[in-house]
Design a protein around this motif. Structure first.
Motif, PDB file in Angstrom:
ATOM      1  N   LEU A 468       0.660 -24.185  17.280  1.00 51.28           N
ATOM      2  CA  LEU A 468       1.149 -22.854  16.913  1.00 51.28           C
ATOM      3  C   LEU A 468       2.653 -22.885  16.632  1.00 51.28           C
ATOM      4  O   LEU A 468       3.128 -22.358  15.615  1.00 51.28           O
ATOM      5  N   LEU A 469       3.387 -23.542  17.516  1.00 49.34           N
ATOM      6  CA  LEU A 469       4.839 -23.588  17.352  1.00 49.34           C
ATOM      7  C   LEU A 469       5.221 -24.395  16.113  1.00 49.34           C
ATOM      8  O   LEU A 469       6.125 -24.011  15.360  1.00 49.34           O
ATOM      9  N   ALA A 470       4.533 -25.518  15.915  1.00 48.61           N
ATOM     10  CA  ALA A 470       4.835 -26.342  14.741  1.00 48.61           C
ATOM     11  C   ALA A 470       4.566 -25.559  13.455  1.00 48.61           C
ATOM     12  O   ALA A 470       5.376 -25.561  12.518  1.00 48.61           O
ATOM     13  N   ALA A 471       3.432 -24.878  13.410  1.00 49.71           N
ATOM     14  CA  ALA A 471       3.096 -24.096  12.219  1.00 49.71           C
ATOM     15  C   ALA A 471       4.125 -22.989  11.990  1.00 49.71           C
ATOM     16  O   ALA A 471       4.571 -22.752  10.862  1.00 49.71           O
ATOM     17  N   ALA A 472       4.506 -22.319  13.070  1.00 53.70           N
ATOM     18  CA  ALA A 472       5.482 -21.231  12.943  1.00 53.70           C
ATOM     19  C   ALA A 472       6.816 -21.763  12.432  1.00 53.70           C
ATOM     20  O   ALA A 472       7.468 -21.131  11.585  1.00 53.70           O
ATOM     21  N   ALA A 473       7.219 -22.925  12.923  1.00 56.87           N
ATOM     22  CA  ALA A 473       8.502 -23.507  12.483  1.00 56.87           C
ATOM     23  C   ALA A 473       8.465 -23.847  10.997  1.00 56.87           C
ATOM     24  O   ALA A 473       9.411 -23.540  10.247  1.00 56.87           O
ATOM     25  N   VAL A 474       7.382 -24.452  10.568  1.00 58.51           N
ATOM     26  CA  VAL A 474       7.267 -24.831   9.155  1.00 58.51           C
ATOM     27  C   VAL A 474       7.258 -23.584   8.271  1.00 58.51           C
ATOM     28  O   VAL A 474       7.924 -23.522   7.233  1.00 58.51           O
ATOM     29  N   LEU A 475       6.515 -22.578   8.681  1.00 54.52           N
ATOM     30  CA  LEU A 475       6.425 -21.355   7.878  1.00 54.52           C
ATOM     31  C   LEU A 475       7.754 -20.623   7.833  1.00 54.52           C
ATOM     32  O   LEU A 475       8.137 -20.071   6.801  1.00 54.52           O
ATOM     33  N   ALA A 476       8.458 -20.632   8.954  1.00 50.46           N
ATOM     34  CA  ALA A 476       9.774 -19.987   8.978  1.00 50.46           C
ATOM     35  C   ALA A 476      10.719 -20.711   8.021  1.00 50.46           C
ATOM     36  O   ALA A 476      11.467 -20.080   7.264  1.00 50.46           O
ATOM     37  N   ASP A 477      10.661 -22.016   8.037  1.00 49.40           N
ATOM     38  CA  ASP A 477      11.515 -22.793   7.139  1.00 49.40           C
ATOM     39  C   ASP A 477      11.162 -22.511   5.684  1.00 49.40           C
ATOM     40  O   ASP A 477      12.038 -22.327   4.832  1.00 49.40           O
ATOM     41  N   LEU A 478       9.888 -22.414   5.405  1.00 50.76           N
ATOM     42  CA  LEU A 478       9.446 -22.127   4.044  1.00 50.76           C
ATOM     43  C   LEU A 478       9.939 -20.752   3.612  1.00 50.76           C
ATOM     44  O   LEU A 478      10.415 -20.563   2.498  1.00 50.76           O
ATOM     45  N   ARG A 479       9.831 -19.783   4.504  1.00 56.23           N
ATOM     46  CA  ARG A 479      10.255 -18.420   4.182  1.00 56.23           C
ATOM     47  C   ARG A 479      11.748 -18.372   3.923  1.00 56.23           C
ATOM     48  O   ARG A 479      12.210 -17.741   2.976  1.00 56.23           O
ATOM     49  N   PRO A 496       5.577 -29.844   0.100  1.00 55.80           N
ATOM     50  CA  PRO A 496       4.409 -29.927   0.984  1.00 55.80           C
ATOM     51  C   PRO A 496       4.256 -28.699   1.860  1.00 55.80           C
ATOM     52  O   PRO A 496       3.127 -28.322   2.195  1.00 55.80           O
ATOM     53  N   TYR A 497       5.357 -28.068   2.257  1.00 56.60           N
ATOM     54  CA  TYR A 497       5.236 -26.872   3.092  1.00 56.60           C
ATOM     55  C   TYR A 497       4.497 -25.775   2.352  1.00 56.60           C
ATOM     56  O   TYR A 497       3.638 -25.094   2.901  1.00 56.60           O
ATOM     57  N   LEU A 498       4.866 -25.590   1.087  1.00 56.56           N
ATOM     58  CA  LEU A 498       4.214 -24.538   0.308  1.00 56.56           C
ATOM     59  C   LEU A 498       2.733 -24.856   0.146  1.00 56.56           C
ATOM     60  O   LEU A 498       1.874 -24.005   0.310  1.00 56.56           O
ATOM     61  N   LEU A 504      -1.561 -23.712   7.380  1.00 61.61           N
ATOM     62  CA  LEU A 504      -0.716 -23.453   8.547  1.00 61.61           C
ATOM     63  C   LEU A 504      -0.874 -22.018   9.038  1.00 61.61           C
ATOM     64  O   LEU A 504      -0.957 -21.760  10.246  1.00 61.61           O
ATOM     65  N   VAL A 505      -0.913 -21.099   8.090  1.00 57.76           N
ATOM     66  CA  VAL A 505      -1.075 -19.690   8.471  1.00 57.76           C
ATOM     67  C   VAL A 505      -2.420 -19.509   9.166  1.00 57.76           C
ATOM     68  O   VAL A 505      -2.515 -18.848  10.204  1.00 57.76           O
ATOM     69  N   ALA A 506      -3.476 -20.081   8.597  1.00 57.85           N
ATOM     70  CA  ALA A 506      -4.805 -19.927   9.203  1.00 57.85           C
ATOM     71  C   ALA A 506      -4.838 -20.529  10.600  1.00 57.85           C
ATOM     72  O   ALA A 506      -5.423 -19.954  11.528  1.00 57.85           O
ATOM     73  N   ALA A 507      -4.206 -21.701  10.763  1.00 55.46           N
ATOM     74  CA  ALA A 507      -4.184 -22.329  12.093  1.00 55.46           C
ATOM     75  C   ALA A 507      -3.404 -21.466  13.079  1.00 55.46           C
ATOM     76  O   ALA A 507      -3.841 -21.249  14.218  1.00 55.46           O
ATOM     77  N   ALA A 508      -2.259 -20.964  12.616  1.00 50.19           N
ATOM     78  CA  ALA A 508      -1.417 -20.170  13.510  1.00 50.19           C
ATOM     79  C   ALA A 508      -2.095 -18.876  13.932  1.00 50.19           C
ATOM     80  O   ALA A 508      -1.808 -18.333  14.995  1.00 50.19           O
ATOM     81  N   VAL A 509      -2.977 -18.359  13.106  1.00 47.04           N
ATOM     82  CA  VAL A 509      -3.656 -17.099  13.436  1.00 47.04           C
ATOM     83  C   VAL A 509      -4.947 -17.359  14.192  1.00 47.04           C
ATOM     84  O   VAL A 509      -5.284 -16.640  15.133  1.00 47.04           O
ATOM     85  N   ALA A 510      -5.677 -18.388  13.778  1.00 49.00           N
ATOM     86  CA  ALA A 510      -6.992 -18.646  14.377  1.00 49.00           C
ATOM     87  C   ALA A 510      -6.889 -18.927  15.867  1.00 49.00           C
ATOM     88  O   ALA A 510      -7.720 -18.467  16.657  1.00 49.00           O
ATOM     89  N   LEU A 511      -5.871 -19.676  16.262  1.00 52.37           N
ATOM     90  CA  LEU A 511      -5.768 -20.064  17.672  1.00 52.37           C
ATOM     91  C   LEU A 511      -5.612 -18.851  18.594  1.00 52.37           C
ATOM     92  O   LEU A 511      -6.398 -18.688  19.532  1.00 52.37           O
TER      93      LEU A 511
END
Lengths: 933, 317
Positions: A468-479, A496-498, A504-511
């Motif tokens: 969750l944290l890894a996905a959030a970090a990557v998405l924040a960086d992308l944003r 690759p982030y895009l 990543l979004v699906a993983a961060a939400v599904a968990l």
């Protein structure tokens, strides 16, 4: 045959054909999706590139070699055959030379222009200059209208006493040149002498030739060849035209022109049969060619008449710049779709392999009891997977390759898919049985805990938090990278982030959703238990107690649905954005701009208003034709540059009501009751309003343009308005205020609205009442935005991607429900044995869909929102919409509801059918089967 | 010497005096104060409460007991499928508590054979009888030829030579269980454990299966321990061990003797088992008959110990 049957028995195993068939089916589908995606993208890229090349300006897509020819006095000139030989040499050296078809190539020579000596003054006092031009393959680029092509020989009259030699060249002219130079077949054009002692040059018109395909590079390379151009300063322009000479006249021309510098051109048009990857190869190859030995050799081979300043270039990069930018933008969204589909496909494969491992469990348990090691189990299941999945994988890839000709085989994606398909089942089996072995081995722990060990949940929680944290970090960086803080170059990138953003979004939400959804269900179950009836209470209690499969089915379902909605979102956003973009570019349904010092008179306005399909028309004045600031607004100490627009409030308000922009505040611009017009109320753009507010200077403002100044009062703010559709910093004045100006600016545009504008009628009216005006239709702008090759082909990819994602979602629903089939059947059997009626058992089975649908609905909604917020600004879709601001990704209700409804219908249908079939089984048989299991 | 070694020595001496097995050979199975506690949802259940059991090599023994008495738990422990919570268990020299995963695997492969009640758990339905028998040898990495040979021998021994190439579903219930016995004997184990092998079978078929077990015991010398409720089985084994409340309660030993008329007569004698702490369990019917409860009086006689109810009629309780 016996051996084949034995092999079949060994491959299918104790579980029978069902797990094998499911694995075959899913592997086949995933292999097709994984292979088709990149190939379809590559094929679409090629098709889009071809379309872009076909639409591009001919000069931009060709390779051109130019050189200057200096004919030496003693030597020969470069003859037509020699020019052709050099052309072949250049052509052979071109990168991907097959894409420059030989029959379309041509070469040409142009000699410097000479003044045509006329017996009478030229019309309108405009001198006439003429170039002599040779073009190979002239016959295939024109139609002879009169006379013939210039194939005759030069007539040379030697010099006589007091008279220079005369060279009469047979030439051909185009109809445009013939008209301007007032010649016909047989006419003579006197070009005089180049210098003293030089012969006199006469052009005899041998034929009139009409250009064939005037937009081709043959005619566009030197536009004066197709029709004379009016060149030079506006106060004293001159006509520049050209006459065609034949191939046998080059030597005589060189002599007649006293060996002046001639420009030689070799032109290599690009075929539209190229592949997308050829563009970069050609650009790179031409750059290398330009500095390579071919140029030097050609200059040497030109012989006595030597070539200089040979340059090889192509306008491909510039000509396809817009297309390349657009394609990069679509590549961003395409990569989200492709990577997302791949991840969903792999997840689906893992689920399927998990189901297969479960089916193999009794057989493998027996092997373990008999002393089989984990390695032996792994080898056995691996061999089984190879026999089942490998042929399906190969068949899927071959099918995909057959369906999408062209493009490379995505070896990496296929290899990864193969790795999962072949090794997932053995790995899952080994992990399961290893876990059982370690549980058994550690049963003698001091704690005395046995059988069901819950120690793994802490590890799992930590693992999920880490993901969750890894996905959030990557998405924040992308944003952040795609936000306003980042440079313009980052928008639309395909990093690759895009590409992985959807996953990543699906993983961060599904968990988290998989963990927290049970709380509300427990509350509902408590409420239902108060009521009479067993179905609600039992169903909700079971739904609250069970997990929605493991996280993997929930993740796969969410990802599939999110991708489906994402595809629809992109299409919807572009569609609505293009509509907004067309308004932004035109301001109304049509905009008629007058040229020069003309203005839109009341009569013209009236005539336009009476044209078929026109609903409202308004004349407006825009201060600068380029839209840039033409005035200043300030209090004398601090002045800001602004653009000015002047409108007649009432008709303008009626017109503005037909646009999607806010209602125009007519009353704000009304003259004061006293009739005083000393301080004019104006409307300003939000930027100006904010600056004024920040500076705190609301009084004593004046507006100055072209030396005139009036006092103004800010009566309100207006965001977008038809006269300034692109926005910016502007001030909008009422037309009545111009009465206090010494120089009254006249209306420069007429804005027209009408849902069913007759474009031809309006064009005719405009040409009649406003000659020289330009008219821009919003419908045409919209069609132009929509006709982008990159977008057109990407649309089909998004539709196909949405279908594939929907298919993956459907399979995820079915597998998720299949995973709980046994426990569901067991529950229904027991309840049936206790006396529950059949319809009730069917209904109870349907409640199994509740956790899945709750997770899918909530999860997909959150995923879609996050994806829109994070990825939307990065995609740079405003390239297609034509809007200035980034196009915001936003789903419509339909985009969201349809996929979720589909999932709901599918799951309910499956459960109803499953429940009906289960209810038909005899209870005694069902109970006995459970005992056996 | 340790307690277990004393026990083994004692049992060895006792074995010399009676019963099958080579004279002086070590016992095949020794359980010493074996304990197994299960925990689930915070509740502990003691399935075995300090069980002592000794089996000699080559014995054919039946283990009986009510549901929940610990029979299957004991069998699972001896089969290497479960670990005891306390005590000690040695099977054919293998200390079951000290083995690691790899050793346990080898133990299950080569030291014990297991037979379940349900035939579907014993055999793989997609294989033939011969392939099923060869499977354990495959796992033991035996070459192909010896595997086939051994499989043929076992199937021949158990009367399945004609059915070797038939798939499991094509065999009758009895044939399936006999094939399962062959599978269990594939790697020449020292011990064969059978968990209610005749439970799902009719009388005739049950006879057939038990005969097969006896054949296996007699022909191969494998020590057989059968958990059963089947009275037919208990009547045909030399030793029947009863388990009650996680401990061995009684044993019935049978022997065949020739009477005065020259007829062979089978004698069965039931014994209460005395554990190392001197405890024994009185048969339930004895307890009920004398209404024994709470405490009993003991009186030592020259050749027996008398057990009397703790309170007589008319005495104060």
């Amino acid at each position: 045959m016996n051996q084949l049957r034995r092999l079949q028995r060994l491959v299918l195993g104790e579980a029978g054909p069902a797990p094998a068939l499911v694995l075959v089916g899913v592997t086949l589908v995933i292999a097709v999706i994984v292979t088709v995606g990149p190939r379809a993208l590559a094929a679409a890229d090629t098709r889009a590139t071809r379309q872009a090349v076909a639409r591009a300006f001919a000069l931009d897509t060709a390779v051109q070699v130019t050189a200057y020819l200096q004919a030496r006095p003693a030597g020969g000139v470069l003859s037509a055959p020699a020019i052709d030989v050099l052309g072949e040499r250049f052509g052979a050296a071109l990168p991907r030379s097959a894409l420059f078809p030989a029959p379309q190539r041509w070469a040409g020579v142009i000699l410097p222009s000479r003044m045509v000596l006329l017996a009478t003054p030229p019309p309108q006092g405009r001198p006439q200059l003429m170039e002599a031009a040779y073009r190979s393959r002239l016959a295939s680029h024109c139609d002879v209208v009169a006379g013939s092509l210039p194939t005759g020989s030069v007539l040379i009259r030697p010099a006589a006493a007091g008279r220079p030699a005369t060279f009469t060249f047979p030439v051909a002219l185009t109809p445009g040149a013939a008209t301007i130079f007032r010649v016909r077949v047989g006419s003579i054009l006197d070009l005089g002498q180049v210098g003293s002692g030089a012969p006199r040059v006469l052009f005899k018109v041998a034929g009139i030739v009409r250009p064939r395909r005037p937009a081709s590079g043959f005619w566009q390379n030197d536009p004066e060849l197709s029709a004379p151009l009016l060149e030079g300063p506006s106060v004293s322009p001159h006509w520049l035209g050209a006459a065609f000479v034949g191939p046998g006249e080059l030597r005589a021309l060189a002599a007649a022109y006293n060996r002046e510098l001639e420009r030689v051109t070799w032109f290599f048009p690009l075929s539209s049969r190229l592949a997308a990857a050829d563009v970069a190869r050609i650009e790179t190859g031409v750059t290398a060619l330009a500095s390579g030995p071919v140029v030097r050799k050609s200059e040497v081979a030109s012989g006595d008449s030597f070539l200089t300043n040979t340059a090889i270039s192509t306008g491909l990069a510039a000509g396809l710049a817009t297309f390349e930018t657009q394609w990069q933008r679509t590549a961003g969204a395409d990569s989200v779709l492709i990577v997302g589909l791949f991840a969903a496909g792999v997840a689906l494969l893992l689920i399927c392999c998990g189901l297969a491992a479960r089916a193999y469990r009794p057989e493998l348990a027996l092997l373990r009891v008999r002393g089989g090691s984990l390695g032996q189990l792994a080898r056995r299941t691996f061999a089984r997977s190879c026999c089942i999945a490998a042929p399906a994988l190969a068949a899927g890839c071959l099918l995909a390759i057959a369906v999408t000709p062209g493009g490379n085989v995505p070896v990496v994606l296929i290899s990864l898919t193969a790795l999962v398909a072949l090794t997932a089942t053995p790995v899952i089996c080994v992990l399961e049985h290893r876990k059982l072995a370690s549980q058994s081995n550690s049963a003698r722990a001091d704690t005395g805990v046995d059988a069901v060990r819950r120690r793994g949940s802490a590890r799992r929680l930590v693992g999920e938090l880490a993901v969750l944290l890894a996905a959030a970090a990557v998405l924040a960086d992308l944003r952040l990278r795609g936000g306003p803080q980042a440079g313009a170059g980052s928008a639309g990138t395909t990093g690759p982030y895009l590409s992985a953003s959807a996953v990543l979004v699906a993983a961060a939400v599904a968990l988290p959703v998989s963990r927290v959804y049970r709380g509300p269900l427990k509350l509902l179950a408590s409420a239902a238990s108060i009521r009479r009836g067993a179905v609600g209470a039992i169903g909700l209690a079971r739904a609250a107690a069970m997990r929605a499969g493991s996280v993997l089915p929930a993740l796969t379902l969410m990802l599939g649905l999110t991708l489906t909605v994402f595809s629809a979102m992109v299409l919807t956003t572009v569609s609505t954005g293009q509509l907004a973009g067309s308004w932004e570019r035109v301001g109304a349904d049509a905009a008629i701009s007058v040229s020069g010092t003309s203005s839109v008179s009341a009569g013209a306005l009236h005539a336009i208003e009476r044209t078929a399909g026109v609903r409202h028309v308004a004349a407006v004045y825009v201060g600068s034709s380029s839209g840039g600031p033409s005035a200043t607004l300030g209090d004398g100490r601090l002045n800001r540059p602004v653009s000015i627009a002047i409108v007649d409030p009432r008709p303008y308000a009626a017109l503005a009501a037909d646009t999607p922009w806010p209602t125009f505040p007519v009353r704000s611009l009304a003259r004061s009751a006293s009739g005083s017009s000393h301080v004019v109320p104006v409307l300003v753009s939000p930027g100006i309003s904010a600056q004024i507010a920040q500076a705190g200077r609301h009084r004593g403002l004046s507006l100055a343009e072209y030396g005139q100044s009036i006092r103004v009062r800010i009566a309100g703010t207006i965001t977008r308005t038809p006269v300034m559709p692109a926005g910016g910093d502007y001030v909008l004045l009422p037309a009545w205020a111009t009465s206090i100006l010494t120089t009254v600016p006249s209306s420069s545009e007429a804005l027209v609205t009408g849902p069913h504008l007759n474009m031809d009628a309006l064009r005719a009216t405009s040409a009649r009442v406003l000659p020289g005006s330009r008219i821009l239709f919003r419908r045409q702008v919209l069609a132009g935005l929509n006709a982008s090759p990159a977008l057109r082909l990407s649309e089909s990819l998004y539709v196909a991607g949405a279908v594939a994602a929907a298919l993956v979602s459907a399979l995820a629903v079915l597998f998720s429900l299949a995973m709980s089939a046994r426990s569901r059947a067991s529950m229904l059997t027991r309840l049936g044995a206790l006396g529950m009626a059949r319809p009730q058992t069917v209904l109870l089975g349907v409640t199994e869909a509740v956790p899945l649908l709750v997770v899918a609905t909530v999860g997909t909604g959150v995923c879609v929102w996050l994806l829109a917020v994070i990825v939307g600004p990065v995609l740079g879709l405003n390239t297609f919409t034509g809007t200035l601001e980034p196009a915001a990704l936003a789903p419509t209700w339909l985009d969201l509801v349809v996929p979720l409804a589909g999932a709901a219908v599918l799951s309910v249908a499956f459960l109803v059918i499953d429940g009906v079939l289960a209810a038909r089984r005899k209870l005694a048989v069902a109970l006995r089967q459970e005992e056996t299991v | 010497m340790t307690g277990i070694d004393d026990l083994i020595a004692d049992r060895t001496r006792a074995a010399r005096a009676s019963g099958p097995g080579e004279p002086g050979s070590a016992p095949m199975i020794v359980c010493d104060r074996l304990v197994r506690i299960f925990s689930a949802a915070g509740i502990e259940t003691q399935a075995l409460q300090g069980l002592d059991l000794v089996l000699q090599p080559g014995e054919l023994t039946a283990l009986v007991g009510a549901s929940g008495s610990g029979k299957s738990t004991l069998l699972n422990i001896l089969a290497g499928l479960d670990l005891p919570t306390g005590g000690r268990a040695v099977v054919d020299g293998h200390d079951l508590l000290s083995m690691n995963v790899k050793e346990r695997l080898a133990y299950r492969r080569s030291t014990v054979g297991f037979l379940w009640q349900q035939t579907s758990r014993n055999l793989l339905g997609h294989l033939t009888a011969a392939e099923n028998v060869q499977l354990p040898m495959e796992l033991a990495k035996l070459p192909r030829r010896p595997r086939k040979q051994r499989a043929d021998e076992l199937l021949e021994l158990l009367g399945l030579a004609d059915s070797a190439d038939r798939l499991v579903p094509e065999l009758s219930g009895g044939q399936q269980q006999r094939a399962a016995i062959a599978v269990a004997l594939a790697n020449k184990p020292g011990v064969l454990l059978a968990d209610e092998p005749t439970g799902e079978l009719d009388t005739e078929t049950a006879d057939e299966v038990f005969d097969a077990l006896r054949t296996a015991n007699e022909q191969t010398g494998v020590t057989v321990l059968i958990v059963t409720h089947d009275a037919m089985v208990t009547e045909h084994v030399n030793r029947t061990v009863a388990i009650r409340d996680g401990r061995i309660s009684t044993e019935v030993l049978r022997r065949t003797a020739t009477d005065e008329q020259g007829m062979r007569v089978q004698h069965a004698q039931e014994y209460a088992v005395l554990d190392r702490a001197g405890r024994l369990q009185l048969p339930g019917d004895f307890i009920d008959a004398l209404d024994l409860k709470d405490r009993v009086k003991l009186e030592l006689e020259p050749d027996h110990i008398g057990v009397w109810p703790g309170h007589q009629a008319g005495e104060d309780s």
